[in-house]
Enzyme design. Structure first.
Site, PDB file in Angstrom:
ATOM      1  N   GLY A   1       0.839  -1.198   0.000  1.00 49.05           N
ATOM      2  CA  GLY A   1       0.000   0.000   0.000  1.00 49.05           C
ATOM      3  C   GLY A   1       0.871   1.244   0.000  1.00 49.05           C
ATOM      4  O   GLY A   1       0.551   2.245  -0.654  1.00 49.05           O
ATOM      5  N   THR A   2       1.964   1.188   0.712  1.00 48.51           N
ATOM      6  CA  THR A   2       2.894   2.322   0.761  1.00 48.51           C
ATOM      7  C   THR A   2       3.394   2.641  -0.642  1.00 48.51           C
ATOM      8  O   THR A   2       3.399   3.795  -1.076  1.00 48.51           O
ATOM      9  CB  THR A   2       4.094   1.982   1.673  1.00 48.51           C
ATOM     10  OG1 THR A   2       3.598   1.774   2.994  1.00 48.51           O
ATOM     11  CG2 THR A   2       5.129   3.086   1.683  1.00 48.51           C
TER      12      THR A   2
ATOM     13  N   ASN B   1      -7.161   4.912   8.915  1.00 47.13           N
ATOM     14  CA  ASN B   1      -6.649   3.703   9.562  1.00 47.13           C
ATOM     15  C   ASN B   1      -6.734   3.767  11.085  1.00 47.13           C
ATOM     16  O   ASN B   1      -6.837   2.747  11.744  1.00 47.13           O
ATOM     17  CB  ASN B   1      -5.195   3.446   9.140  1.00 47.13           C
ATOM     18  CG  ASN B   1      -4.338   4.688   9.161  1.00 47.13           C
ATOM     19  OD1 ASN B   1      -4.636   5.682   8.517  1.00 47.13           O
ATOM     20  ND2 ASN B   1      -3.264   4.634   9.918  1.00 47.13           N
TER      21      ASN B   1
ATOM     22  N   GLN C   1      -7.608   0.923   3.799  1.00 48.77           N
ATOM     23  CA  GLN C   1      -8.444   0.433   4.902  1.00 48.77           C
ATOM     24  C   GLN C   1      -9.887   0.207   4.476  1.00 48.77           C
ATOM     25  O   GLN C   1     -10.596  -0.580   5.088  1.00 48.77           O
ATOM     26  CB  GLN C   1      -8.422   1.409   6.085  1.00 48.77           C
ATOM     27  CG  GLN C   1      -7.079   1.490   6.797  1.00 48.77           C
ATOM     28  CD  GLN C   1      -6.689   0.215   7.534  1.00 48.77           C
ATOM     29  OE1 GLN C   1      -7.527  -0.657   7.811  1.00 48.77           O
ATOM     30  NE2 GLN C   1      -5.413   0.075   7.864  1.00 48.77           N
TER      31      GLN C   1
ATOM     32  N   SER D   1      -3.927  -2.620  -0.444  1.00 45.45           N
ATOM     33  CA  SER D   1      -2.851  -3.441   0.111  1.00 45.45           C
ATOM     34  C   SER D   1      -3.425  -4.784   0.547  1.00 45.45           C
ATOM     35  O   SER D   1      -4.344  -4.831   1.382  1.00 45.45           O
ATOM     36  CB  SER D   1      -2.240  -2.729   1.313  1.00 45.45           C
ATOM     37  OG  SER D   1      -1.291  -3.549   1.925  1.00 45.45           O
ATOM     38  N   ALA D   2      -2.888  -5.873  -0.010  1.00 45.50           N
ATOM     39  CA  ALA D   2      -3.494  -7.196   0.210  1.00 45.50           C
ATOM     40  C   ALA D   2      -3.530  -7.623   1.676  1.00 45.50           C
ATOM     41  O   ALA D   2      -4.482  -8.269   2.119  1.00 45.50           O
ATOM     42  CB  ALA D   2      -2.735  -8.243  -0.618  1.00 45.50           C
ATOM     43  N   HIS D   3      -2.502  -7.259   2.443  1.00 48.78           N
ATOM     44  CA  HIS D   3      -2.458  -7.801   3.814  1.00 48.78           C
ATOM     45  C   HIS D   3      -3.497  -7.162   4.737  1.00 48.78           C
ATOM     46  O   HIS D   3      -3.690  -7.609   5.865  1.00 48.78           O
ATOM     47  CB  HIS D   3      -1.048  -7.713   4.414  1.00 48.78           C
ATOM     48  CG  HIS D   3      -0.611  -6.352   4.870  1.00 48.78           C
ATOM     49  ND1 HIS D   3      -0.658  -5.985   6.196  1.00 48.78           N
ATOM     50  CD2 HIS D   3      -0.106  -5.297   4.196  1.00 48.78           C
ATOM     51  CE1 HIS D   3      -0.170  -4.741   6.316  1.00 48.78           C
ATOM     52  NE2 HIS D   3       0.169  -4.313   5.112  1.00 48.78           N
TER      53      HIS D   3
ATOM     54  N   THR E   1      10.382  -7.628 -11.186  1.00 50.95           N
ATOM     55  CA  THR E   1       9.781  -8.946 -11.415  1.00 50.95           C
ATOM     56  C   THR E   1       8.574  -9.142 -10.499  1.00 50.95           C
ATOM     57  O   THR E   1       8.655  -8.916  -9.289  1.00 50.95           O
ATOM     58  CB  THR E   1      10.830 -10.048 -11.167  1.00 50.95           C
ATOM     59  OG1 THR E   1      11.899  -9.826 -12.078  1.00 50.95           O
ATOM     60  CG2 THR E   1      10.249 -11.436 -11.369  1.00 50.95           C
TER      61      THR E   1
ATOM     62  N   CYS F   1       6.364   5.851  19.230  1.00 54.34           N
ATOM     63  CA  CYS F   1       7.349   6.036  20.285  1.00 54.34           C
ATOM     64  C   CYS F   1       8.644   6.479  19.613  1.00 54.34           C
ATOM     65  O   CYS F   1       9.245   5.724  18.869  1.00 54.34           O
ATOM     66  CB  CYS F   1       7.551   4.732  21.033  1.00 54.34           C
ATOM     67  SG  CYS F   1       8.127   5.030  22.685  1.00 54.34           S
TER      68      CYS F   1
HETATM   69  N1  PLP Z   1      -2.534   3.463   3.911  1.00 50.98           N
HETATM   70  C1  PLP Z   1      -3.248   3.148   4.993  1.00 50.98           C
HETATM   71  C2  PLP Z   1      -4.522   3.857   5.256  1.00 50.98           C
HETATM   72  C3  PLP Z   1      -2.781   2.153   5.858  1.00 50.98           C
HETATM   73  O1  PLP Z   1      -3.503   1.850   6.948  1.00 50.98           O
HETATM   74  C4  PLP Z   1      -1.563   1.504   5.563  1.00 50.98           C
HETATM   75  C5  PLP Z   1      -1.015   0.508   6.505  1.00 50.98           C
HETATM   76  O2  PLP Z   1      -1.197   0.610   7.690  1.00 50.98           O
HETATM   77  C6  PLP Z   1      -0.880   1.863   4.406  1.00 50.98           C
HETATM   78  C7  PLP Z   1      -1.391   2.843   3.597  1.00 50.98           C
HETATM   79  C8  PLP Z   1       0.401   1.174   4.033  1.00 50.98           C
HETATM   80  O3  PLP Z   1       0.168  -0.123   3.540  1.00 50.98           O
HETATM   81  P1  PLP Z   1       1.320  -1.217   3.533  1.00 50.98           P
HETATM   82  O4  PLP Z   1       1.442  -1.724   4.928  1.00 50.98           O
HETATM   83  O5  PLP Z   1       0.861  -2.262   2.587  1.00 50.98           O
HETATM   84  O6  PLP Z   1       2.564  -0.543   3.075  1.00 50.98           O
END
Ligand code: PLP
Length: 419
Positions: A69-70, A150, A178, A228-230, A266, A354
């Protein structure tokens, strides 16, 4: 262990594992190779793209596979802003975005001559579409506003935001990391109960918004969106960027011609196959599931409020995800609470970070006007498909025990009440 941190990550669902295993165990080909092993991998990627496109109601070539997702957020923000720079250098995002968006904007502002407007939010963390409209000007090229937060789960008024952007011909990206798998894929669901629309007449270069009756997928609202799949029971290290057909984007990595020249590297075939299977699984029965999780979430809140009267829910009066509960415990600090709950076997998260030995309050809660002390005491409980009623009962008991230990006197609770 009681896991109440589904917004951080979710367990891999069986459907995703099953879809991944063949590509981990046997089919190891590189999808760029033209021989049979390569073609096998390419076919898996093509299938996954087709399935995801059907679920999201978009065209397969509008989907770009990324590593997270990042990365999707970085690619959208950096890639779209840079590709539009001859048209203008003014960008807009909300002040409650995830750091994967915020820090990308900061990079453009600090080092690349862009000007960024960070939109304020109200006490629930919602952007005001009218305020967005007043910040747009000639030279504004990109707006990025997340669909669901999030930390609080709060949903933004995406339809009105989209109308404002369309009316000015400004590209709209949304971080849907999210939202996906927690709200349905129709445009009305991504913003919760419908909010009233000001009389903005949509016009501009992109596809017009559809009516509520024929509202299409939620991607009909935006030009680009990150996933983001996870976060939806898929594997870690698999992300997706939706980019509306015809919109140019500059790559942020250099190398091969993968993903239609838009994301070299890849492809992670197993993760892509897993992401597609997880997406289908996550969307099944979604509205009943959100209602179930919402009821459990509210039950947990009632237990917390009964044991700690000064507790406050953050973002509770806006439409929000059914699974997310963000609570401030004024007078306590979130790290202590988190560790105490961990010792009780309950996994939760704090919005605060932190850093060098001190707790930095969440930028999201501060932007909402939550007092610094209350923000420093915030804990996020996030539920998921595997959360049971028995777990919520047990978690409620654990929270009550921890609060009793850390703040034993109800009288004390009152003195901690937030201004
Ligand atoms: N955007 C949101 C709203 C998220 O909650 C997160 C992860 O916490 C991300 C982006 C980043 O996703 P990833 O963990 O797949 O890099």
């Amino acid at each position: 262990m009681i896991y109440l941190d589904y917004n951080a990550t979710t367990p891999l669902c069986d459907a995703a594992l099953g879809a991944m295993l063949p590509y981990l165990e046997r089919h190891f080909g590189n999808a760029s190779s033209i021989h049979a092993a390569g073609r096998e991998a390419r076919a898996a990627i093509d299938d996954a793209r087709d399935q995801l496109a059907a679920l999201l109601r978009v065209k397969p070539h509008e989907l770009i596979f990324t590593g997270s997702g990042t990365e999707s957020n970085n690619l959208a923000v950096l890639g779209l802003a840079r590709s539009q720079r001859t048209r203008g250098r003014h960008l807009v995002c909300s002040s409650v975005e995830h750091h994967a968006v915020l820090h990308a904007f900061e990079q453009l502002q600090r080092n690349e001559g862009f000007e960024v407007t960070y939109l304020a939010v109200d006490a629930n963390g919602c952007v005001d579409p009218d305020e967005l409209a007043s910040t747009l000007r000639d030279g504004t090229t990109l707006v990025s506003i997340m669909s669901a937060n999030n930390e609080t789960g709060v949903l933004q008024p995406m339809r009105r935001i989209a109308e404002v952007c369309r009316a000015r011909g400004v590209l709209l990206h949304s971080d849907m990391v999210q939202a996906f798998g927690k709200v349905g894929v129709s445009a009305s669901e991504v913003e919760g109960p419908r909010r009233t629309t000001p009389g903005v007449t949509p016009r501009g270069p992109s596809t017009p918004l559809r009516s509520a009756q024929d509202d299409g997928g939620f991607l009909s609202l935006v030009d680009a969106a990150s996933f983001s799949a996870h976060k939806f029971y898929g594997p870690k290290g698999a992300g997706l960027l939706y980019l509306r057909a015809g919109i140019p984007i500059e790559s942020i990595q250099y190398g091969g011609a993968h993903e239609n020249q838009r994301r070299p590297g890849t492809e992670n075939v197993a993760a892509i196959a897993g992401m597609s299977a997880a997406a289908k699984w996550a969307l099944a029965g979604i509205s009943a599931e959100q209602t179930r999780e919402g009821a459990l979430r509210d039950q947990l809140w009632r237990t917390i409020a009964a044991s700690f009267p000064a507790a406050q829910q953050n973002g509770a009066s806006a439409p929000r995800l059914g699974n997310t509960l963000n609570v401030s415990f004024p007078g306590l600090d979130s790290e202590t609470l988190l560790m105490a709950l961990d010792m009780e076997g309950v996994c939760v998260s704090s919005g605060s970070a932190c850093m060098v030995g001190s707790v930095v309050p969440s930028h999201v809660l501060l932007a909402m006007g939550v007092a610094r002390d209350a923000a420093r005491s915030a804990v996020r409980f996030s539920l998921g498909k595997q959360t049971t009623a028995a777990e919520i009962d047990a978690a409620g008991d654990a929270v009550a025990r921890v609060l009793q230990r850390l703040a034993p006197s109800p009288a004390t609770h009152q003195t901690y009440a937030v201004a």
